[in-house]
Design a protein around this motif. Structure first.
Motif, PDB file in Angstrom:
ATOM      1  N   PHE A 288       0.842  -1.194   0.000  1.00  0.00           N
ATOM      2  CA  PHE A 288       0.000   0.000   0.000  1.00  0.00           C
ATOM      3  C   PHE A 288       0.874   1.240   0.000  1.00  0.00           C
ATOM      4  O   PHE A 288       1.851   1.323   0.749  1.00  0.00           O
ATOM      5  N   ASN A 289       0.537   2.218  -0.855  1.00  0.00           N
ATOM      6  CA  ASN A 289       1.224   3.505  -0.900  1.00  0.00           C
ATOM      7  C   ASN A 289       0.323   4.533  -0.231  1.00  0.00           C
ATOM      8  O   ASN A 289      -0.730   4.888  -0.767  1.00  0.00           O
ATOM      9  N   ARG A 290       0.740   4.996   0.957  1.00  0.00           N
ATOM     10  CA  ARG A 290      -0.105   5.902   1.732  1.00  0.00           C
ATOM     11  C   ARG A 290      -0.272   7.251   1.045  1.00  0.00           C
ATOM     12  O   ARG A 290      -1.349   7.858   1.084  1.00  0.00           O
ATOM     13  N   GLU A 291       0.764   7.753   0.414  1.00  0.00           N
ATOM     14  CA  GLU A 291       0.686   9.066  -0.222  1.00  0.00           C
ATOM     15  C   GLU A 291      -0.299   9.079  -1.379  1.00  0.00           C
ATOM     16  O   GLU A 291      -1.029  10.042  -1.575  1.00  0.00           O
ATOM     17  N   LEU A 292      -0.318   7.999  -2.158  1.00  0.00           N
ATOM     18  CA  LEU A 292      -1.220   7.921  -3.310  1.00  0.00           C
ATOM     19  C   LEU A 292      -2.560   7.296  -2.949  1.00  0.00           C
ATOM     20  O   LEU A 292      -3.507   7.376  -3.729  1.00  0.00           O
ATOM     21  N   GLY A 293      -2.639   6.653  -1.779  1.00  0.00           N
ATOM     22  CA  GLY A 293      -3.858   5.937  -1.429  1.00  0.00           C
ATOM     23  C   GLY A 293      -4.114   4.783  -2.373  1.00  0.00           C
ATOM     24  O   GLY A 293      -5.253   4.453  -2.689  1.00  0.00           O
ATOM     25  N   MET A 294      -3.036   4.141  -2.835  1.00  0.00           N
ATOM     26  CA  MET A 294      -3.152   3.100  -3.847  1.00  0.00           C
ATOM     27  C   MET A 294      -2.676   1.763  -3.292  1.00  0.00           C
ATOM     28  O   MET A 294      -1.603   1.678  -2.692  1.00  0.00           O
ATOM     29  N   LEU A 295      -3.488   0.727  -3.506  1.00  0.00           N
ATOM     30  CA  LEU A 295      -3.170  -0.623  -3.059  1.00  0.00           C
ATOM     31  C   LEU A 295      -2.896  -1.487  -4.271  1.00  0.00           C
ATOM     32  O   LEU A 295      -3.676  -1.495  -5.227  1.00  0.00           O
ATOM     33  N   VAL A 296      -1.776  -2.218  -4.267  1.00  0.00           N
ATOM     34  CA  VAL A 296      -1.479  -3.143  -5.352  1.00  0.00           C
ATOM     35  C   VAL A 296      -1.477  -4.553  -4.775  1.00  0.00           C
ATOM     36  O   VAL A 296      -0.860  -4.820  -3.744  1.00  0.00           O
TER      37      VAL A 296
END
Length: 261
Positions: free
Chosen positions: A241-249
């Protein structure tokens, strides 16, 4: 790359440089300090090498004496957390700004899981550590009480258990400013929890966590062993999870992956 680490310049030239050290065993984990000045490389046997990235100089070597399953520096650059089996080890990290280095010193060891820990993450304020384990649970550890316990009270802190999953938990993440937590299981179930950082208290009651399903959409075909196309909901192999982008891969066991906002 095996026993060595390569650094790739993402600029125009794309040059690759091998860092000037070699581990005793194949390297399994890398942890870079938030200021980018210290790199810790941990091999598959738990041996660790600390490197000053600015000078390209090896600072120290030490061993965790067992296999490490996750490792990360705290956002404030002061501490290092490493998971060894079902336990979390907390180490005081050296500062790259000082001319004299000291080896990592152990602050304490914390238990709570009954099986291997798969992932750990620090809260943005460096007060908490969030872990995900094979024992179908995630745990919240409070670090400031371990370092500076209240006067007259014990250093021990009972971790908060997040139990709702039916399979191993592969990831656990603080969302936004840390007031929400996301836990993700191997079966694709994701639970969202509310957490009060100031009081160190889980707001979400047992059985009330918001559940999401991280499965492939129906129009994503999966090639079966018989050669035909079929819709399939595979196990999750890994997740980040990338907290800055709010993106989960999410990486699935069949080789496909999904992106979730």
């Amino acid at each position: 790359v095996g026993h060595r680490v390569n650094r790739i310049d993402l600029g125009a030239d794309g040059a690759t440089r091998t860092l000037p050290f070699e581990a005793y065993q194949p390297i399994r984990w890398l942890a870079l300090s938030p200021d980018g000045l210290l790199l810790l490389a941990v091999d598959e046997k738990g041996g660790a090498v600390l490197l000053n990235t600015a000078r390209g100089a090896e600072v120290a070597r030490f061993t965790f004496k067992a296999e490490v399953t996750a490792v990360a520096f705290s956002p404030d650059n002061r501490l290092l957390a490493a998971t060894v089996g079902p336990r979390v080890q907390l180490w005081r990290a050296p500062s790259a700004e000082r001319r004299v280095y000291t080896a990592f010193s152990l602050v304490g060891t914390m238990g709570g899981h009954s099986d291997r820990i798969n992932y750990l993450e620090w809260s943005p304020d460096s007060r908490y550590i969030l872990t995900a384990g094979d024992d179908l649970s995630a745990r919240i550890f409070r670090i400031d009480l371990l370092e500076d316990p209240p006067v007259g009270k014990s250093r021990k802190f009972t971790p908060i258990a997040l139990t709702a999953h039916k399979h191993a938990v592969l990831g656990a993440y603080f969302l936004g400013d840390g007031e929400r937590i996301l836990t993700i299981g191997r079966d694709g179930a994701a639970f969202e929890w509310r957490f009060n950082q100031q009081e160190g208290r889980l707001i979400t009651a047992p059985g009330e966590a918001i559940q999401h399903l991280l499965h492939l959409t129906k129009d994503a075909p999966y090639q079966t062993s018989t050669g035909g196309d079929a819709t399939f909901r595979p196990w999750i192999a890994d997740v980040r999870f990338n907290r800055e982008l709010g993106m989960l891969v999410v990486g699935y066991a069949n080789g496909s992956f999904g992106l979730f906002k």
